[in-house]
Design a protein around this motif. Structure first.
Motif, mmCIF file in Angstrom:
data_model
loop_
_atom_site.group_PDB
_atom_site.id
_atom_site.type_symbol
_atom_site.label_atom_id
_atom_site.label_comp_id
_atom_site.label_asym_id
_atom_site.label_seq_id
_atom_site.Cartn_x
_atom_site.Cartn_y
_atom_site.Cartn_z
ATOM 1 N N VAL B 19 -33.966 42.778 33.670
ATOM 2 C CA VAL B 19 -35.328 42.439 34.088
ATOM 3 C C VAL B 19 -36.123 41.960 32.883
ATOM 4 O O VAL B 19 -36.078 42.583 31.824
ATOM 5 C CB VAL B 19 -36.034 43.669 34.708
ATOM 6 N N LYS B 20 -36.859 40.866 33.066
ATOM 7 C CA LYS B 20 -37.672 40.328 31.983
ATOM 8 C C LYS B 20 -39.153 40.528 32.293
ATOM 9 O O LYS B 20 -39.613 40.212 33.392
ATOM 10 C CB LYS B 20 -37.402 38.846 31.769
ATOM 11 N N ILE B 21 -39.875 41.026 31.321
ATOM 12 C CA ILE B 21 -41.320 41.228 31.449
ATOM 13 C C ILE B 21 -42.017 40.350 30.420
ATOM 14 O O ILE B 21 -41.630 40.334 29.251
ATOM 15 C CB ILE B 21 -41.701 42.701 31.209
ATOM 16 N N GLU B 22 -43.033 39.622 30.861
ATOM 17 C CA GLU B 22 -43.754 38.724 29.971
ATOM 18 C C GLU B 22 -45.109 39.307 29.577
ATOM 19 O O GLU B 22 -45.778 39.951 30.385
ATOM 20 C CB GLU B 22 -43.987 37.369 30.633
ATOM 21 N N CYS B 23 -45.483 39.040 28.345
ATOM 22 C CA CYS B 23 -46.789 39.465 27.837
ATOM 23 C C CYS B 23 -47.441 38.258 27.174
ATOM 24 O O CYS B 23 -46.870 37.677 26.245
ATOM 25 C CB CYS B 23 -46.616 40.605 26.836
ATOM 26 N N ARG B 24 -48.608 37.900 27.669
ATOM 27 C CA ARG B 24 -49.299 36.726 27.140
ATOM 28 C C ARG B 24 -50.701 37.081 26.652
ATOM 29 O O ARG B 24 -51.428 37.828 27.300
ATOM 30 C CB ARG B 24 -49.433 35.650 28.216
ATOM 31 N N SER B 25 -51.049 36.537 25.505
ATOM 32 C CA SER B 25 -52.434 36.629 25.048
ATOM 33 C C SER B 25 -53.099 35.346 25.523
ATOM 34 O O SER B 25 -52.717 34.253 25.140
ATOM 35 C CB SER B 25 -52.499 36.748 23.526
ATOM 36 N N LEU B 26 -54.082 35.487 26.403
ATOM 37 C CA LEU B 26 -54.623 34.327 27.108
ATOM 38 C C LEU B 26 -55.657 33.540 26.315
ATOM 39 O O LEU B 26 -55.802 32.336 26.507
ATOM 40 C CB LEU B 26 -55.228 34.770 28.441
ATOM 41 N N ASP B 27 -56.417 34.186 25.475
ATOM 42 C CA ASP B 27 -57.489 33.480 24.807
ATOM 43 C C ASP B 27 -57.487 33.652 23.297
ATOM 44 O O ASP B 27 -58.497 33.410 22.633
ATOM 45 C CB ASP B 27 -58.846 33.907 25.382
ATOM 46 N N PHE B 28 -56.343 34.059 22.759
ATOM 47 C CA PHE B 28 -56.233 34.150 21.311
ATOM 48 C C PHE B 28 -54.764 34.112 20.931
ATOM 49 O O PHE B 28 -53.879 34.305 21.757
ATOM 50 C CB PHE B 28 -56.889 35.429 20.783
ATOM 51 N N GLN B 29 -54.514 33.843 19.683
ATOM 52 C CA GLN B 29 -53.152 33.805 19.183
ATOM 53 C C GLN B 29 -52.817 35.150 18.540
ATOM 54 O O GLN B 29 -53.583 35.668 17.732
ATOM 55 C CB GLN B 29 -52.987 32.675 18.167
ATOM 56 N N ALA B 30 -51.688 35.669 18.926
ATOM 57 C CA ALA B 30 -51.269 36.984 18.441
ATOM 58 C C ALA B 30 -49.957 36.861 17.676
ATOM 59 O O ALA B 30 -48.914 36.633 18.265
ATOM 60 C CB ALA B 30 -51.106 37.948 19.607
ATOM 61 N N THR B 31 -50.038 36.995 16.387
ATOM 62 C CA THR B 31 -48.809 36.940 15.607
ATOM 63 C C THR B 31 -47.954 38.183 15.846
ATOM 64 O O THR B 31 -46.744 38.151 15.637
ATOM 65 C CB THR B 31 -49.115 36.834 14.105
ATOM 66 N N THR B 32 -48.582 39.229 16.266
ATOM 67 C CA THR B 32 -47.856 40.473 16.523
ATOM 68 C C THR B 32 -48.260 41.059 17.867
ATOM 69 O O THR B 32 -49.446 41.127 18.175
ATOM 70 C CB THR B 32 -48.141 41.517 15.421
ATOM 71 N N MET B 33 -47.269 41.432 18.632
ATOM 72 C CA MET B 33 -47.499 42.127 19.904
ATOM 73 C C MET B 33 -46.683 43.420 19.891
ATOM 74 O O MET B 33 -45.704 43.530 19.156
ATOM 75 C CB MET B 33 -47.106 41.256 21.092
ATOM 76 N N PHE B 34 -47.110 44.352 20.689
ATOM 77 C CA PHE B 34 -46.480 45.670 20.694
ATOM 78 C C PHE B 34 -46.076 46.043 22.109
ATOM 79 O O PHE B 34 -46.786 45.761 23.067
ATOM 80 C CB PHE B 34 -47.450 46.708 20.133
ATOM 81 N N TRP B 35 -44.962 46.711 22.247
ATOM 82 C CA TRP B 35 -44.478 47.161 23.549
ATOM 83 C C TRP B 35 -44.448 48.684 23.599
ATOM 84 O O TRP B 35 -43.936 49.344 22.699
ATOM 85 C CB TRP B 35 -43.081 46.600 23.818
ATOM 86 N N TYR B 36 -45.006 49.211 24.702
ATOM 87 C CA TYR B 36 -45.057 50.642 24.913
ATOM 88 C C TYR B 36 -44.358 50.987 26.230
ATOM 89 O O TYR B 36 -44.218 50.152 27.127
ATOM 90 C CB TYR B 36 -46.509 51.136 25.015
ATOM 91 N N ARG B 37 -44.000 52.247 26.347
ATOM 92 C CA ARG B 37 -43.439 52.764 27.592
ATOM 93 C C ARG B 37 -44.198 54.046 27.922
ATOM 94 O O ARG B 37 -44.521 54.843 27.020
ATOM 95 C CB ARG B 37 -41.947 53.047 27.423
ATOM 96 N N GLN B 38 -44.482 54.210 29.184
ATOM 97 C CA GLN B 38 -45.218 55.399 29.607
ATOM 98 C C GLN B 38 -44.567 55.984 30.848
ATOM 99 O O GLN B 38 -44.514 55.333 31.902
ATOM 100 C CB GLN B 38 -46.683 55.053 29.894
#
Lengths: 112, 114
Positions: B19-38
């Motif tokens: 399964v693939k999950i996408e994460c997009r920053s819509l109004d800014f550029q993010a050189t770093t993104m983080f993934w969490y699990r809860q």
């Protein structure tokens, strides 16, 4: 290991002011204090961030004493929709470096 | 505040599939993104740090071959759960920061593996 300590739960009634205090005895000089709100099955939502003294926005106020070893999130006149889990975090640059360590948070229940 | 969007919001998959999950920053550029699990009734746990154009950095105990992270552009990071099993069922959340400020979170993705 979370760097913060906050009450596990709090109860309030609609229209009351709610103050949630968080302890962060080992806060570092470069750490900012940030509060997030999380509803079930949703991502955390940024509420407020501060470094020292008092910060106020349209949603809440954040009180930070001079020693910065604690902070208090103040929610004025809460409503039923404020029922959520509130997380207090301390991190360099407010967490932009990915160093957010989530504790258990405070589950706020607002009753009619 | 800045907007971070995840897709899908929820997904059900069969055991053994990916399964693939996408994460997009819509109004800014993010050189770093983080993934969490809860997991239910628990707090968020950081899984990995996703860096644009380079390999992700995984937290201790997180299998990098099982949780594939790709950060192909400044606005998109993907998390692929490979050979999913029921114990991978969880709430996955991404976050991104605009510069040295607070991090903003996506709305989360509920994964159920049957």
């Amino acid at each position: 290991l979370a760097k913060t300590t906050q009450p596990i739960s709090m109860d309030s009634y609609e229209g009351q002011e709610v103050n949630i205090t968080c302890s962060h005895n080992n806060i570092a000089t470069n750490d900012y204090i940030t509060w997030y709100q999380q509803f079930p099955s949703q991502g955390p939502r940024f509420i407020i961030q501060g470094y020292k003294t008092k910060v106020t926005n349209e949603v809440a106020s954040l009180f930070i004493p001079a020693d910065r070893k604690s902070s208090t999130l103040s929610l004025p006149r809460v409503s039923l929709s404020d029922t959520a889990v509130y997380y207090c975090l301390v991190a360099i640059y407010g967490g932009s470096q990915g160093n957010l360590i989530f504790g258990k948070g405070t589950k706020l229940s607002v009753k009619p | 505040g800045a907007v971070v969007s995840q897709h899908p919001s929820w997904v059900i998959c069969k055991s053994g599939t990916s399964v693939k999950i996408e994460c997009r920053s819509l109004d800014f550029q993010a050189t770093t993104m983080f993934w969490y699990r809860q997991f239910p009734k628990q707090s968020l746990m950081l899984m990995a740090t996703s860096n644009e154009g380079s390999k992700a950095t995984y937290e201790q105990g997180v299998e990098k071959d099982k949780f594939l992270i790709n950060h192909a552009s400044l606005t998109l990071s993907t998390l692929t759960v490979t050979s999913a099993h029921p114990e991978d069922s969880s709430f996955y959340i991404c976050s991104a920061a605009q510069g040295n400020t607070e991090a903003f979170f996506g709305q989360g993705t509920r994964l159920t593996v049957v």
